[in-house]
Design an enzyme around this catalytic site. Structure first.
Site, PDB file in Angstrom:
ATOM      1  N   THR A   1      84.665 116.469  27.258  1.00 13.43           N
ATOM      2  CA  THR A   1      85.184 116.275  25.905  1.00 13.43           C
ATOM      3  C   THR A   1      84.945 117.491  25.009  1.00 13.43           C
ATOM      4  O   THR A   1      84.006 118.262  25.249  1.00 13.43           O
ATOM      5  CB  THR A   1      84.489 115.033  25.287  1.00 13.43           C
ATOM      6  N   ASP A   2      85.739 117.584  23.946  1.00 10.40           N
ATOM      7  CA  ASP A   2      85.514 118.651  22.953  1.00 10.40           C
ATOM      8  C   ASP A   2      84.276 118.355  22.100  1.00 10.40           C
ATOM      9  O   ASP A   2      83.789 119.234  21.389  1.00 10.40           O
ATOM     10  CB  ASP A   2      86.744 118.831  22.055  1.00 10.40           C
ATOM     11  N   GLU A   3      83.755 117.110  22.185  1.00 10.42           N
ATOM     12  CA  GLU A   3      82.617 116.753  21.329  1.00 10.42           C
ATOM     13  C   GLU A   3      81.349 117.515  21.711  1.00 10.42           C
ATOM     14  O   GLU A   3      80.395 117.567  20.945  1.00 10.42           O
ATOM     15  CB  GLU A   3      82.379 115.235  21.348  1.00 10.42           C
TER      16      GLU A   3
ATOM     17  N   TYR B   1      76.319 110.312  22.862  1.00 11.16           N
ATOM     18  CA  TYR B   1      77.479 110.426  23.772  1.00 11.16           C
ATOM     19  C   TYR B   1      77.766 111.888  24.083  1.00 11.16           C
ATOM     20  O   TYR B   1      77.843 112.304  25.242  1.00 11.16           O
ATOM     21  CB  TYR B   1      78.719 109.768  23.149  1.00 11.16           C
TER      22      TYR B   1
ATOM     23  N   LYS C   1      77.457 114.015  27.661  1.00 12.90           N
ATOM     24  CA  LYS C   1      78.568 114.729  28.300  1.00 12.90           C
ATOM     25  C   LYS C   1      78.216 116.216  28.452  1.00 12.90           C
ATOM     26  O   LYS C   1      78.532 116.837  29.468  1.00 12.90           O
ATOM     27  CB  LYS C   1      79.862 114.570  27.489  1.00 12.90           C
TER      28      LYS C   1
HETATM   29  P1  NAD Z   1      86.929 104.517  28.974  1.00 15.48           P
HETATM   30  O1  NAD Z   1      85.694 104.107  28.251  1.00 15.48           O
HETATM   31  O2  NAD Z   1      88.225 103.939  28.550  1.00 15.48           O
HETATM   32  O3  NAD Z   1      86.773 104.221  30.527  1.00 15.48           O
HETATM   33  C1  NAD Z   1      85.619 104.541  31.248  1.00 15.48           C
HETATM   34  C2  NAD Z   1      85.705 103.871  32.618  1.00 15.48           C
HETATM   35  O4  NAD Z   1      84.554 104.259  33.355  1.00 15.48           O
HETATM   36  C3  NAD Z   1      85.712 102.343  32.545  1.00 15.48           C
HETATM   37  O5  NAD Z   1      86.704 101.829  33.399  1.00 15.48           O
HETATM   38  C4  NAD Z   1      84.319 101.956  33.018  1.00 15.48           C
HETATM   39  O6  NAD Z   1      84.293 100.692  33.648  1.00 15.48           O
HETATM   40  C5  NAD Z   1      83.995 103.092  33.973  1.00 15.48           C
HETATM   41  N1  NAD Z   1      82.547 103.331  34.135  1.00 15.48           N
HETATM   42  C6  NAD Z   1      81.623 103.499  33.149  1.00 15.48           C
HETATM   43  N2  NAD Z   1      80.420 103.678  33.689  1.00 15.48           N
HETATM   44  C7  NAD Z   1      80.562 103.615  35.035  1.00 15.48           C
HETATM   45  C8  NAD Z   1      79.665 103.724  36.141  1.00 15.48           C
HETATM   46  N3  NAD Z   1      78.365 103.907  35.946  1.00 15.48           N
HETATM   47  N4  NAD Z   1      80.168 103.619  37.392  1.00 15.48           N
HETATM   48  C9  NAD Z   1      81.500 103.407  37.596  1.00 15.48           C
HETATM   49  N5  NAD Z   1      82.396 103.305  36.597  1.00 15.48           N
HETATM   50  C10 NAD Z   1      81.929 103.400  35.321  1.00 15.48           C
HETATM   51  O7  NAD Z   1      86.949 106.113  28.905  1.00 15.48           O
HETATM   52  P2  NAD Z   1      88.182 107.121  28.722  1.00 15.48           P
HETATM   53  O8  NAD Z   1      88.516 107.218  27.289  1.00 15.48           O
HETATM   54  O9  NAD Z   1      89.232 106.781  29.723  1.00 15.48           O
HETATM   55  O10 NAD Z   1      87.475 108.481  29.139  1.00 15.48           O
HETATM   56  C11 NAD Z   1      87.457 108.920  30.506  1.00 15.48           C
HETATM   57  C12 NAD Z   1      86.725 110.248  30.591  1.00 15.48           C
HETATM   58  O11 NAD Z   1      87.375 111.209  29.762  1.00 15.48           O
HETATM   59  C13 NAD Z   1      85.278 110.172  30.089  1.00 15.48           C
HETATM   60  O12 NAD Z   1      84.485 110.956  30.927  1.00 15.48           O
HETATM   61  C14 NAD Z   1      85.337 110.776  28.697  1.00 15.48           C
HETATM   62  O13 NAD Z   1      84.122 111.395  28.344  1.00 15.48           O
HETATM   63  C15 NAD Z   1      86.452 111.793  28.861  1.00 15.48           C
HETATM   64  N6  NAD Z   1      87.188 112.101  27.615  1.00 15.48           N
HETATM   65  C16 NAD Z   1      87.726 111.100  26.859  1.00 15.48           C
HETATM   66  C17 NAD Z   1      88.446 111.420  25.715  1.00 15.48           C
HETATM   67  C18 NAD Z   1      89.093 110.345  24.862  1.00 15.48           C
HETATM   68  O14 NAD Z   1      89.581 110.663  23.780  1.00 15.48           O
HETATM   69  N7  NAD Z   1      89.148 109.097  25.307  1.00 15.48           N
HETATM   70  C19 NAD Z   1      88.592 112.747  25.329  1.00 15.48           C
HETATM   71  C20 NAD Z   1      88.031 113.751  26.130  1.00 15.48           C
HETATM   72  C21 NAD Z   1      87.339 113.409  27.283  1.00 15.48           C
END
Ligand code: NAD
Length: 323
Positions: free
Chosen positions: A129-131, A153, A157
């Protein structure tokens, strides 16, 4: 036939990724390892081609399970999405963020490191993430900027990014890190700003906005993020980090007012913006994120395809139908 391990594929971005790959690529089998936390939704993937896709309900922290899966499927590559992702929850209950986002990544790296001793071509893409860059009051974060995470969080990350990079340097694994800005689109959990706003408008409930609503976030439509992951996966330089963003900086209040306007237009309602209610800001809240995507644009020729207007229209239509 290539077999990829996708972690966290029942979450927001993982679901969109799996659907995109299954719809656009032949000769690929996806194994989705997801422990289906409150954020994962198995219904997201009902209807996908089950000859090419399998869900394994399990935890990335369970090293025996992860080892077993690598042995059984001999993965060609790993796309790692699984994480705890909601900043507010990381303030209330940080332990789960440390477990999944740091210990989970460490487990994956340990298994991947051993696996690649014999399977030298296997690749791992770590979605971050950009965070990790923290508050960006001026300019934009580029890949060489120091990490300054503000929330548990973001810190979890950042730790995972450092772990991945250390395995690249020390053990020469084929891994690449992506740092993307705020995503929006179908299948996002309703606790996040855009789905929550749409849901509350639909249900005529107040729309809570932190502080004065002047925090700035840099938004990207989820399919643009996935297209960038696809390009980096195939053409990116392993061992590198790529920022991904679409240059859509908006104050939260402006974003929410825009959603109110679009929904009023689509549904014939009026004054949805009267539902906005300002609430006490959360601790450690970053004022602004802004990401510099010049590297992926100039080196890999990636460009976002969705304007904010188009992406918001698609997202609102999807939620109005699904909620
Ligand atoms: P989300 O919270 O919608 O989904 C996360 C998924 O991971 C869920 O299905 C959950 O059940 C699963 N999970 C969590 N812990 C787990 C574990 N210990 N073992 C197996 N599965 C597990 O998240 P998202 O928004 O789809 O984000 C996905 C990735 O992208 C993350 O790594 C996040 O940091 C990164 N990201 C998200 C954003 C955003 O805006 N949503 C932006 C940049 C990066």
């Amino acid at each position: 036939m290539k077999t990829y391990l996708v972690t966290g594929g029942a979450g927001f971005i993982g679901t969109n990724f799996i659907k995109y790959i299954l719809n656009n690529k032949d000769e690929i089998q996806l194994i989705n390892l997801d422990n289906i936390t409150y954020a994962g939704n198995i219904n997201n993937l009902i209807g996908v081609d089950h000859n090419k896709y399998k869900l394994i309900k399990g935890d990335i922290c369970d090293i025996k399970l992860v080892e077993k899966l690598f042995k059984e499927y001999n993965f060609d590559s790993v796309v790692h999405f699984a994480a705890e992702t909601h900043v507010d929850r990381s303030i209330d209950t940080p332990a789960e963020f440390i477990r999944s986002n740091i210990v989970g990544v460490f487990n994956l790296l340990e298994v991947f490191k051993e696996f690649t001793k014999k399977n030298k071509k296997a690749k791992l893409i770590h979605i971050s993430t950009d965070e990790v860059y923290g508050d960006v009051l001026k300019g934009r974060s580029n890949e060489t900027d120091p990490y300054k995470p503000s929330s548990p969080y973001a810190a979890s990350k950042a730790s995972s990014d450092h772990l991945v990079y250390s395995y690249v340097r020390t053990f020469k694994i084929n891994a690449v890190i992506t740092n993307c800005s705020n995503n929006y689109g179908p299948h996002q959990h309703q606790e996040k700003l855009i789905p929550m706003t749409i849901k509350n408008i639909k249900e005529k409930k107040q729309i809570p906005i932190y502080g004065k609503g002047d925090s700035v976030r840099d938004w990207i439509f989820v399919l643009d993020h996935i297209n960038a992951i696809d390009i980096i996966f195939h053409n990116g330089q392993y061992g590198e980090t790529y920022n991904i963003g679409a240059n859509n900086e908006l104050e939260n209040i402006n974003l929410v007012e825009e959603i109110c306007k679009l929904i009023d237009k689509k549904t014939g309602t009026s004054n949805s913006k009267d539902l906005i209610s300002f609430v006490t800001d959360r601790p450690g809240h970053d004022m602004r994120y802004a990401i510099d995507s010049n590297k992926i644009m100039s080196q890999l020729n990636w460009r976002p395809k969705y304007s904010m207007q188009k992406g918001l229209e698609l997202t609102i239509d999807w939620y109005l139908q699904s909620l």
